[in-house]
Each structure stands twice: as C-alpha cells, then as structure tokens.
Write an enzyme that holds these catalytic residues in place. Structure first.
Site, PDB file in Angstrom:
ATOM      1  N   CYS A  16      37.389  38.738  40.268  1.00 41.01           N
ATOM      2  CA  CYS A  16      37.930  38.132  39.048  1.00 41.01           C
ATOM      3  C   CYS A  16      37.389  38.827  37.781  1.00 41.01           C
ATOM      4  CB  CYS A  16      37.678  36.632  39.068  1.00 41.01           C
ATOM      5  SG  CYS A  16      38.828  35.742  38.010  1.00 41.01           S
TER       6      CYS A  16
ATOM      7  N   HIS B 120      38.580  34.636  43.921  1.00 41.12           N
ATOM      8  CA  HIS B 120      37.186  34.378  44.295  1.00 41.12           C
ATOM      9  C   HIS B 120      37.131  33.965  45.763  1.00 41.12           C
ATOM     10  CE1 HIS B 120      35.696  33.770  40.069  1.00 41.12           C
ATOM     11  NE2 HIS B 120      36.943  33.405  39.875  1.00 41.12           N
TER      12      HIS B 120
ATOM     13  N   GLU C 206      34.316  33.898  47.249  1.00 36.22           N
ATOM     14  CA  GLU C 206      32.976  33.283  47.342  1.00 36.22           C
ATOM     15  C   GLU C 206      33.016  31.778  47.105  1.00 36.22           C
ATOM     16  OE1 GLU C 206      34.063  35.124  44.934  1.00 36.22           O
ATOM     17  OE2 GLU C 206      33.450  34.345  42.993  1.00 36.22           O
TER      18      GLU C 206
HETATM   19  N1  LIG Z   1      37.341  33.290  37.005  1.00 38.46           N
HETATM   20  C1  LIG Z   1      37.171  34.356  36.268  1.00 38.46           C
HETATM   21  O1  LIG Z   1      36.331  35.205  36.549  1.00 38.46           O
HETATM   22  C2  LIG Z   1      38.008  34.420  35.029  1.00 38.46           C
HETATM   23  C3  LIG Z   1      38.037  35.774  34.359  1.00 38.46           C
HETATM   24  C4  LIG Z   1      38.327  35.618  32.877  1.00 38.46           C
HETATM   25  N2  LIG Z   1      39.680  35.250  32.649  1.00 38.46           N
HETATM   26  C5  LIG Z   1      37.955  36.918  32.154  1.00 38.46           C
HETATM   27  O2  LIG Z   1      38.689  37.461  31.405  1.00 38.46           O
HETATM   28  O3  LIG Z   1      36.876  37.374  32.350  1.00 38.46           O
END
Ligand SMILES: NC(=O)CC[C@H](N)C(=O)O
Length: 201
Positions: free
Chosen positions: A82, A176, A178
């Site tokens: 992410c 994710h 995890e």
């Molecule tokens: N769950 C996440 O890691 C979100 C990422 C977030 N939208 C970002 O720009 O970092």
C-alpha cells in the site's frame, strides 16, 4: 551461515507491528528499522502501509532516504504494501508537494485510487507465484498501478487494475496481506530474500 534471514520493517509510521508478526509467521527474524545503522544490518526490508507522505517526510528527516535508495539500488530485497508500494514506485502520478519515493520499480502509481477510507474492502487476488487459493488482501485507501515499464512484471490485477508488481528483488502490492492473516505474500518475500543470500554466499 544461518539460514534464517533477518528482515527489517521500516518503522517510521504505519502498520509495522502487523508486518513483524507476518514475517515471524513466515519463518524470518523480523526487526524494526529506524536508523541507517539498523538498515545496514538487514537482509531484506518491508516498507509498511500507512501514509506515504508521512513516511517520505520522516525518511528524509531521519537521514534514511539516501541510504534506502542506495541499498535498493544495490539489490536489497524490498517489499512494499500500500503506502509501501507508493514508496517503491519510480513515479507517483499525483504526489503531494515535496513527496519523494525510494523508487526501485519502474511504475507509475496513483494514490488513493480505490477510494476513501470508508470504501475499504477485502478481496481475493490471484497472485502469480503464489500457489493455491487466491490471496486475501485488504484495500485501504489503496493505490493502483497506472502503468509499468519493461523491467517490471505484473503479478496481479484486480478490477482491471494492476495491484501487484515485481521488478528483480523489489515486490509491491496495493493491498495489505499483513492485515488478513494470509502470510503467503510474506512467504514469497522471505523466499526472495533467501534466494539472494544463497546467491551471495
Ligand atoms: N493503507 C495505506 O497504506 C494507504 C496509503 C495512502 N493512501 C497513501 O497515500 O500513502
């Protein structure tokens, strides 16, 4: 030489603890990394989910951005989920002003592409290289990959968008794993780290 790889989790912000638990479940020695000296000691590194603008700022503040770039350039195995995926992208389509990345994967990512926090969802994703059932992934304000360059391999798509990519020793997922208790992506990453150590020994 010990066969258990030591894998760090970049512990500036984000879901560090969950990655440490998933790594331990995937038979790695896991430890948080906050300082360049700690980065120098690991065989692989996870960049967690969280907020990529904050992780970027703190990496610069803690003097970690250049050491991170140097180690990734030298082939350190890295996995970003992410916000971590955003940190491993060579380019962000819609960066906040001053937002930097570590880079390492020839791809362009779009932040928050799957919607806002209250549009978070869990989904099964077929990931190349992971046998058996599709992987359970949680998408939270997740990015997607707009495009990849020739050196990057697409490992998974969801809803017509690229959500997992690998380039050499760098792996990234929009979602994710995890947070769902499905530790097979971590298993794949631990195998990548082991393969690098075997090649180097
Ligand atoms: N769950 C996440 O890691 C979100 C990422 C977030 N939208 C970002 O720009 O970092």
């Amino acid at each position: 030489m010990s066969t258990t790889p030591v894998i760090g989790v970049l512990a500036l912000q984000g879901d560090v603890r969950e990655h440490l638990i998933a790594l331990a479940a995937a038979d790695a020695v896991a430890r948080p990394v906050r300082r360049p000296e700690e980065l120098a000691e690991v065989d692989g590194l996870i960049v967690p989910g969280g907020e990529s603008t904050t992780i970027s700022k703190l990496a610069v503040l803690f003097g970690l951005m250049e050491p991170l770039r140097a180690r990734v350039r030298d082939g350190l195995p890295v996995y970003g989920s992410c916000a971590g995926m955003i940190m491993l992208a060579d380019k962000i389509l819609d960066p906040r002003s001053g937002q930097e990345t570590i880079g390492g994967i020839d791809m362009i990512v779009r932040r928050n592409a799957f919607g806002r926090q209250n549009e978070s969802f869990e989904a099964k994703v077929d990931v190349t290289g992971i046998e058996g059932d599709a992987v359970e992934g949680l998408f939270i304000r997740a990015p997607w990959v707009e495009s990849v360059g020739a050196r990057a391999e697409v490992l998974a798509e969801y809803g017509g968008h690229i959500v997992a990519v690998r380039q050499g020793n760098a792996l990234a997922t929009s979602f994710h794993p995890e947070l769902t208790g499905d530790h097979r992506v971590h298993g794949l990453f631990v195998d990548m780290v082991r393969a690098t150590r075997t090649a180097a020994s």
